[in-house]
Structure formats: C-alpha cells, structure tokens
Enzyme design. Structure first.
Site, short mmCIF file in Angstrom:
data_model
loop_
_atom_site.label_atom_id
_atom_site.label_comp_id
_atom_site.label_asym_id
_atom_site.label_seq_id
_atom_site.Cartn_x
_atom_site.Cartn_y
_atom_site.Cartn_z
N PRO A 2 3.48 3.62 -6.09
CA PRO A 2 2.70 4.60 -6.04
C PRO A 2 2.41 4.87 -4.16
CG PRO A 2 2.08 3.15 -7.29
CD PRO A 2 3.61 2.51 -7.11
N GLU A 3 2.09 5.66 -3.73
CA GLU A 3 1.61 5.67 -2.50
C GLU A 3 0.20 6.08 -2.61
OE1 GLU A 3 4.45 8.14 -0.41
OE2 GLU A 3 5.79 8.02 -1.65
N LYS A 58 -1.61 1.77 0.22
CA LYS A 58 -1.49 1.58 -1.57
C LYS A 58 -2.13 0.54 -2.36
CE LYS A 58 2.50 3.12 0.82
NZ LYS A 58 4.12 2.44 0.49
N ARG A 263 15.98 4.29 3.92
CA ARG A 263 15.11 4.69 2.51
C ARG A 263 16.41 6.90 2.86
NH1 ARG A 263 10.59 3.31 1.83
NH2 ARG A 263 10.43 4.11 -0.15
#
Ligand SMILES: [Zn+2]
Length: 275
Positions: A2-3, A58, A263
C-alpha cells in the site's frame, strides 16, 4: 505494498469504524510483530479508546491517548474486519476487538510479519526509526517546487529518488511511474538533468495523481482492499503501470517495461524524455 493513497484510505476507514471505541481485547501472533512483549501489547491497549488515526508516509498512526500504535503494512498487508473475535494467526497477525454501543468490532491487521504494529509513547512517534527519516509529505507545505529542485541536485535516477522515503514520504512503485509519465520524464533520467519546467510538472503531478487516487480509494491489483473489504478504483486510471505492450494513451507508442532502481518500471519510450 500500500502506498500513500491506500494507507490514507485504510487509516480513514479505521477512524470511521473505531474512533471513540474502547479496546476490549488485543493480541499479536508472534513477538516479532511488535516492539513490545505480547503481554505488554495487550496490557497497554486494553481499556484505551481510539481517539483518531493519521498517516506518516506509508505508515498508519493510531492515537489511543496514552499509547500510540504505529502500523506498517507491507506487501499485501491489510486491515480486515472480522465477524467476531479470533486469536491471531499467521494471516491475522494482530487482532483488536473494540466495544461500544453496538456489536463488538474486530479488526485484524494482516500479514504483519514483514511489517509491524509497534507501540510508542504519545509524542514520541516521530522518533520511530522509519518515521524519523521521512521526507516531507506530498501534501505538506514543505513539499514545494523549491524543495524538489534542491532534492533533485543529485545524479541518482529520478525514479530512485522519488522512491526514496527520505526525499518524499509515501510514494511507491505504482505512483512514481504514473507521476513520471504525467510529467513526461523518463524514469532513467538523472535527477540533476531535469529542467525547472519538468521539476514543476513532477511536483504538480505528484499531488494531482495522489489526490485522484485517494478520491478513488486507491489502486487494487491482487490484495489491496480498504477496511470495508472494497477494492479501490484507481487501477482503471493507470496510464502506464502494468500496461507493457499497450499503446501509450498520449502518443500511441507501445509502453515498455524495464528495470530502474531495482523495480519493474513502465514508461513510454517516445513521450517521456530520456534526456
Ligand atoms: Zn507516449
């Protein structure tokens, strides 16, 4: 993981469900889920009332008055409403039961073996190792164009810098790719090559995209749901993320997937300026 938008939604949901309610039971599955002994986790939370919730980057901050809960959901962690009390297990790593006027409310904080549910003294939460190193929140005054111009005076890739929580708090892989697409900046660009105009665009896009994602209650791929069990809606507005091979919505060139800052990264090779 979750951001910022997903954590904002979860934090607000927990407040909507449990603010003003007293903790009746609290338990963790394993000692490594929290920074205190499991007995202490229970003793310090039971009898406290949730006064409100907040977010740092976050990280979810739960204000219980005399104790503060610091919750980091990573990978596929979520907050889940359970039909009734159950002892924590590998999935429901921390469980809290709240009581009030109506039925008891049971919230599970799932898969915390990679994250945590730490307890801190009120006022000391900003000393938490992850919180103390956070850069400005994208919605704070400190996150200004001037701040970014300063932060971008480095040779690191722009993507790597935006993922760095000490540069800006709350962005992760999904939203960084979307922000850089909106700003027309290729993720591999060195930060110190951005023009003032590009920096302004990154700044504006960061706020616009995060605001829109919060409005739509986050992005759901596999596991993210809000605390009411609903999926988010922003995945339908993603322009490049997970869209490799599809035409760029701006210029029609095929979106490519590459590896930047370690990433999986999605970008348009034509309209995101590689410099
Ligand atoms: Zn394009």
């Amino acid at each position: 993981m979750p951001e910022l938008p997903e954590v904002t939604v979860i934090s607000e949901d927990v407040a909507a469900l449990a603010r003003g309610l007293e903790v009746l039971r609290a338990a963790v599955f394993r000692p490594d889920v929290t920074n205190v002994e499991p007995e202490e986790f229970e003793r310090r939370l039971v009898g406290r009332t949730l006064r409100g919730t907040g977010r740092r980057g976050k990280i979810i901050v739960l204000d219980f008055g005399e104790v503060v809960g610091i919750v980091h959901l990573v990978i596929s962690g979520r907050v889940l409403r359970l039909p009734g009390w159950r002892e924590p297990d590998r999935m429901n790593t921390a469980v809290l039961e709240f009581g009030g006027e109506g039925e008891p409310l049971v919230l599970a904080f799932t898969r915390l073996w990679l994250g945590y549910f730490d307890l801190y003294e009120p006022g000391e939460e900003d000393e938490h190792p992850l919180i103390s190193r956070l850069g400005p929140d994208p919605f704070s005054e400190g996150f200004s164009v001037e701040y970014l111009e300063d932060a971008f005076r480095r040779k690191a890739s722009i993507k790597g810098l935006l993922l760095d929580q000490s540069v800006v708090a709350g962005l992760g892989n999904i939203y960084v790719d979307e922000v850089l697409f909106a700003a027309g900046v290729h993720p591999t660009r060195k930060a110190d090559t951005l023009t003032p105009e590009e920096t302004r665009k990154v700044h504006a896009a960061t706020r616009d995209i995060l605001r829109r994602a919060i409005e739509l209650r986050g992005t759901t791929f596999d596991s993210y749901h809000d605390a009411f069990g609903e999926t988010g809606g922003f995945q339908h507005e993603l322009k490049v993320f997970t869209r490799a091979g599809e035409p760029c919505p701006r210029c029609g060139t095929r979106i490519t997937k590459s590896r930047v800052a370690g990433r999986g990264t999605y970008s348009c090779p034509a309209c995101q300026v590689a410099g």
